[in-house]
Design an enzyme around this catalytic site. Structure first.
Site, PDB file in Angstrom:
ATOM      1  N   GLU A   1      -6.585   4.644   8.076  1.00  0.00           N
ATOM      2  CA  GLU A   1      -6.436   6.224   7.693  1.00  0.00           C
ATOM      3  C   GLU A   1      -7.630   6.725   7.024  1.00  0.00           C
ATOM      4  O   GLU A   1      -8.126   7.752   7.014  1.00  0.00           O
ATOM      5  CB  GLU A   1      -5.122   6.277   6.915  1.00  0.00           C
TER       6      GLU A   1
ATOM      7  N   HIS B   1      -9.246   1.078   5.118  1.00  0.00           N
ATOM      8  CA  HIS B   1      -7.982   1.160   5.740  1.00  0.00           C
ATOM      9  C   HIS B   1      -8.238   2.207   6.803  1.00  0.00           C
ATOM     10  O   HIS B   1      -9.149   3.242   6.878  1.00  0.00           O
ATOM     11  CB  HIS B   1      -7.072   2.058   4.892  1.00  0.00           C
TER      12      HIS B   1
ATOM     13  N   GLY C   1       2.955  -1.261   4.334  1.00  0.00           N
ATOM     14  CA  GLY C   1       2.898   0.249   3.852  1.00  0.00           C
ATOM     15  C   GLY C   1       4.379   0.441   3.791  1.00  0.00           C
ATOM     16  O   GLY C   1       4.702   0.488   2.731  1.00  0.00           O
ATOM     17  N   GLY C   2       5.168   1.176   4.594  1.00  0.00           N
ATOM     18  CA  GLY C   2       6.384   1.944   4.515  1.00  0.00           C
ATOM     19  C   GLY C   2       7.500   0.871   3.786  1.00  0.00           C
ATOM     20  O   GLY C   2       8.105   1.529   2.672  1.00  0.00           O
TER      21      GLY C   2
ATOM     22  N   GLU D   1      -5.221  -5.104  10.664  1.00  0.00           N
ATOM     23  CA  GLU D   1      -4.110  -3.981  10.877  1.00  0.00           C
ATOM     24  C   GLU D   1      -4.597  -3.028  12.171  1.00  0.00           C
ATOM     25  O   GLU D   1      -5.533  -2.329  12.104  1.00  0.00           O
ATOM     26  CB  GLU D   1      -4.428  -3.072   9.636  1.00  0.00           C
TER      27      GLU D   1
ATOM     28  N   GLY E   1       3.010   2.145  10.788  1.00  0.00           N
ATOM     29  CA  GLY E   1       3.623   3.345  10.537  1.00  0.00           C
ATOM     30  C   GLY E   1       4.280   3.415  12.011  1.00  0.00           C
ATOM     31  O   GLY E   1       4.984   4.578  11.874  1.00  0.00           O
TER      32      GLY E   1
ATOM     33  N   ASN F   1       0.763  -1.294   0.035  1.00  0.00           N
ATOM     34  CA  ASN F   1       0.022  -0.029   0.003  1.00  0.00           C
ATOM     35  C   ASN F   1       1.035   1.272   0.210  1.00  0.00           C
ATOM     36  O   ASN F   1       1.410   1.579   0.915  1.00  0.00           O
ATOM     37  CB  ASN F   1      -0.867   0.190   1.322  1.00  0.00           C
ATOM     38  N   TRP F   2       0.978   1.861  -0.987  1.00  0.00           N
ATOM     39  CA  TRP F   2       1.673   2.908  -1.118  1.00  0.00           C
ATOM     40  C   TRP F   2       1.443   4.286  -0.680  1.00  0.00           C
ATOM     41  O   TRP F   2       2.114   5.349  -0.368  1.00  0.00           O
ATOM     42  CB  TRP F   2       2.144   3.161  -2.741  1.00  0.00           C
ATOM     43  N   LYS F   3       0.249   4.211  -0.379  1.00  0.00           N
ATOM     44  CA  LYS F   3      -0.738   5.346   0.431  1.00  0.00           C
ATOM     45  C   LYS F   3      -0.365   6.609  -0.629  1.00  0.00           C
ATOM     46  O   LYS F   3      -0.254   6.407  -1.733  1.00  0.00           O
ATOM     47  CB  LYS F   3      -0.059   5.652   1.914  1.00  0.00           C
TER      48      LYS F   3
ATOM     49  N   SER G   1       3.545  -2.325  10.439  1.00  0.00           N
ATOM     50  CA  SER G   1       5.077  -2.309  10.413  1.00  0.00           C
ATOM     51  C   SER G   1       5.668  -3.681  10.231  1.00  0.00           C
ATOM     52  O   SER G   1       6.601  -4.176  10.891  1.00  0.00           O
ATOM     53  CB  SER G   1       5.470  -1.897  11.743  1.00  0.00           C
TER      54      SER G   1
HETATM   55  P1  PGA Z   1       2.914   0.090   7.705  1.00  0.00           P
HETATM   56  O1  PGA Z   1       1.507   0.302   7.050  1.00  0.00           O
HETATM   57  O2  PGA Z   1       3.498  -1.180   7.048  1.00  0.00           O
HETATM   58  O3  PGA Z   1       3.814   1.280   7.300  1.00  0.00           O
HETATM   59  O4  PGA Z   1       2.628   0.071   9.169  1.00  0.00           O
HETATM   60  C1  PGA Z   1       0.564  -0.726   6.921  1.00  0.00           C
HETATM   61  C2  PGA Z   1      -0.666  -0.394   6.188  1.00  0.00           C
HETATM   62  O5  PGA Z   1      -0.911   0.753   6.603  1.00  0.00           O
HETATM   63  O6  PGA Z   1      -1.336  -0.932   5.513  1.00  0.00           O
END
Ligand code: PGA
Length: 249
Positions: A96, A94, A233-234, A166, A172, A9-11, A212
């Protein structure tokens, strides 16, 4: 059928040149696992990414969509628009989106319906906040998120759904759920599905962990019997790190 999936997930990261560079990096990696691999660039780069990866085994997916087919929803993108640029899978729910854009379970139920009505696959995200876990309410929070957004569906709809647990406190933050915490929750999720839809739906459900996941912890998390993959994510923003996670299977 239950599958192994690693989805990046590149956000809201990577403009067009950065997207091209990262895709070049991904193409240069070697995959040694059987996992399905997906990346979710931002809307503006979906078509380009799809074209670039058309011949590869990496699926390009979307991070979000609106529930309506079209109309006066300024700034939004519909399922049929995504499909018209080759996108078959969408991430919904998600944390966010829930936290910053006020997406409720009720709204998400409508989005899930719209995606399924368009023959899309959904990666449905949910997870408790830190306060929920501290007060021991993580299971009831997760159960409600699943029930409110998905339990109006027929059992047969679940073949087009992937679940992604999640925990918000792990996204993050560099703090992952321990492999045992992930396993416990994934087993609970399967039990929740079983109680409503029976063991066939529950046993066949693909359940990803997100929060993470990094090259140095992916192996241990993915080794748990009810963890079928990860939403990353990251670490999905660097080709080597992402493929180190893909190859952790
Ligand atoms: P993260 O994000 O790996 O940076 O914790 C995961 C996500 O939001 O899907």
């Amino acid at each position: 059928m239950r599958k192994n999936i690693v989805a990046g997930n590149w956000k809201m990261n990577n403009d067009l040149p950065q997207t091209e560079a990262l895709i070049d990096g991904l193409k240069s990696q070697t995959q040694t696992s059987n996992a399905e691999v997906m990346i979710a660039p931002t809307f503006t780069n979906l078509w380009h990414a799809f074209e670039e990866l058309r011949q590869s085994k990496i699926e390009v997916i979307a991070q979000n969509m609106h529930f309506a087919e079209n109309g006066a929803y300024t700034g939004e993108v519909s399922a049929s628009m995504l499909k018209s640029v080759g996108i078959q899978t969408v991430i919904l729910g998600h944390s966010e989106r829930r936290a910053y854009f006020n997406e409720t379970d009720q709204l998400l139920a409508k989005k899930v319906d719209a995606a399924l009505a368009n023959d899309m696959r959904v990666i449905f995200c949910f997870g408790e906040e830190l306060a929920d876990r501290k007060s021991g309410n993580e299971e009831s929070v997760v159960e409600n998120q699943i029930k409110n957004a998905l339990f109006h569906l027929e059992g047969s709809a679940f073949k087009n759904i992937v679940l992604a647990y999640e925990p918000v406190w792990a996204i993050g933050t560099g703090e992952t759920a321990s492999p045992e915490q992930a396993q416990d929750m994934h087993a609970f999720i399967r039990k929740t599905l079983d109680s409503k839809y029976g063991s066939e739906v529950a046993d066949n459900m693909t359940i990803l962990y997100g929060g993470s996941v990094k090259p140095n912890n992916a192996n241990e998390i993915f080794s748990k019997p009810d963890v079928d993959g990860g939403l990353i994510g990251g670490a999905s923003l660097k080709a080597e790190d992402f493929f180190a996670i893909v190859n952790a299977f």
